[in-house]
Design a protein around this motif. Structure first.
Motif, PDB file in Angstrom:
ATOM      1  N   LEU A  39       0.825  -1.215   0.000  1.00 29.18           N
ATOM      2  CA  LEU A  39       0.000   0.000   0.000  1.00 29.18           C
ATOM      3  C   LEU A  39       0.856   1.260   0.000  1.00 29.18           C
ATOM      4  CD1 LEU A  39      -2.812  -1.096   2.472  1.00 29.18           C
ATOM      5  CD2 LEU A  39      -3.066  -0.650   0.015  1.00 29.18           C
ATOM      6  N   HIS A  60      -7.576   4.175  -1.097  1.00 30.06           N
ATOM      7  CA  HIS A  60      -6.186   3.858  -0.768  1.00 30.06           C
ATOM      8  C   HIS A  60      -5.851   4.344   0.640  1.00 30.06           C
ATOM      9  CE1 HIS A  60      -1.723   4.751  -1.179  1.00 30.06           C
ATOM     10  NE2 HIS A  60      -1.811   3.440  -1.194  1.00 30.06           N
ATOM     11  N   ALA A  63      -7.465   2.119   3.224  1.00 25.31           N
ATOM     12  CA  ALA A  63      -6.734   0.848   3.331  1.00 25.31           C
ATOM     13  C   ALA A  63      -5.449   1.028   4.138  1.00 25.31           C
ATOM     14  CB  ALA A  63      -6.424   0.301   1.937  1.00 25.31           C
ATOM     15  N   VAL A  64      -4.723   2.097   3.881  1.00 19.96           N
ATOM     16  CA  VAL A  64      -3.484   2.373   4.624  1.00 19.96           C
ATOM     17  C   VAL A  64      -3.782   2.590   6.103  1.00 19.96           C
ATOM     18  CG1 VAL A  64      -1.616   4.046   4.964  1.00 19.96           C
ATOM     19  CG2 VAL A  64      -2.174   3.258   2.653  1.00 19.96           C
ATOM     20  N   ALA A 111      -8.598  -3.690   5.883  1.00 24.77           N
ATOM     21  CA  ALA A 111      -7.507  -3.209   5.019  1.00 24.77           C
ATOM     22  C   ALA A 111      -7.422  -4.057   3.749  1.00 24.77           C
ATOM     23  CB  ALA A 111      -6.181  -3.237   5.774  1.00 24.77           C
ATOM     24  N   SER A 115      -8.210  -2.760   0.023  1.00 28.43           N
ATOM     25  CA  SER A 115      -7.179  -2.940  -1.007  1.00 28.43           C
ATOM     26  C   SER A 115      -7.752  -3.625  -2.240  1.00 28.43           C
ATOM     27  CB  SER A 115      -6.010  -3.764  -0.450  1.00 28.43           C
ATOM     28  OG  SER A 115      -5.405  -3.094   0.617  1.00 28.43           O
TER      29      SER A 115
END
Length: 154
Positions: A39, A60, A63-64, A111, A115
């Motif tokens: 990521l 994004h 997810a991070v 996460a 992703s």
């Protein structure tokens, strides 16, 4: 425990349980570290900087952030164990570690799902991306949480 196995003292059981938990965390940490590295690297690719839209960038980031939360939650028990080593706090460490490990696994599942949504959005886009991510997220939730919770209840 079978009749042939010796009885464990409460302290021996705590020690064994803590060792088992730390082993389990090693497996989960490897997965989250690989995902986190992936990521982080995405943001530095030419395609991402040139073509990613606002939705993809927000996905994004989500997810991070879930990966960061997972790293923190899954590594906390090892830090607590080291800091509280030989302080007679194994029972407290186990109680808290169980909670943070489950929370860390929830964050890791989110996460991974975010992703997959990011990837699917960039590959197929639209509602299909949500469907792919939803199926993946559902599968993880079933395997990681629903099945063991059902088994625990039986």
């Amino acid at each position: 425990m079978t009749a042939a196995e010796p009885e464990e003292s409460p302290q021996q059981r705590l020690t064994r349980n803590l060792n088992e938990l730390l082993q389990e965390l090693r497996v989960a940490q490897a997965g989250v570290q690989i995902l986190f590295g992936f990521l982080l690297s995405i943001a530095f690719t030419e395609v991402y900087t040139r073509d990613a839209n606002t939705f993809e960038r927000a996905t994004h980031l989500v997810a991070v952030l879930f990966a960061v939360a997972s790293v923190g939650l899954l590594t906390a028990p090892a830090a607590w164990h080291r800091i509280l080593f030989r302080q007679g706090k194994r029972a407290e460490i186990m109680r808290l570690a169980t909670r943070t490990t489950i929370a860390g696994m929830v964050c890791l599942s989110l996460a991974v799902t975010a992703s997959v949504l990011l990837l699917a959005e960039m590959v197929i886009g639209g509602w299909g991306a949500f469907a792919v991510a939803g199926v993946c997220g559902l599968l993880i939730m079933l395997l990681w949480f629903a099945v063991p919770i059902r088994e625990r209840a039986e």
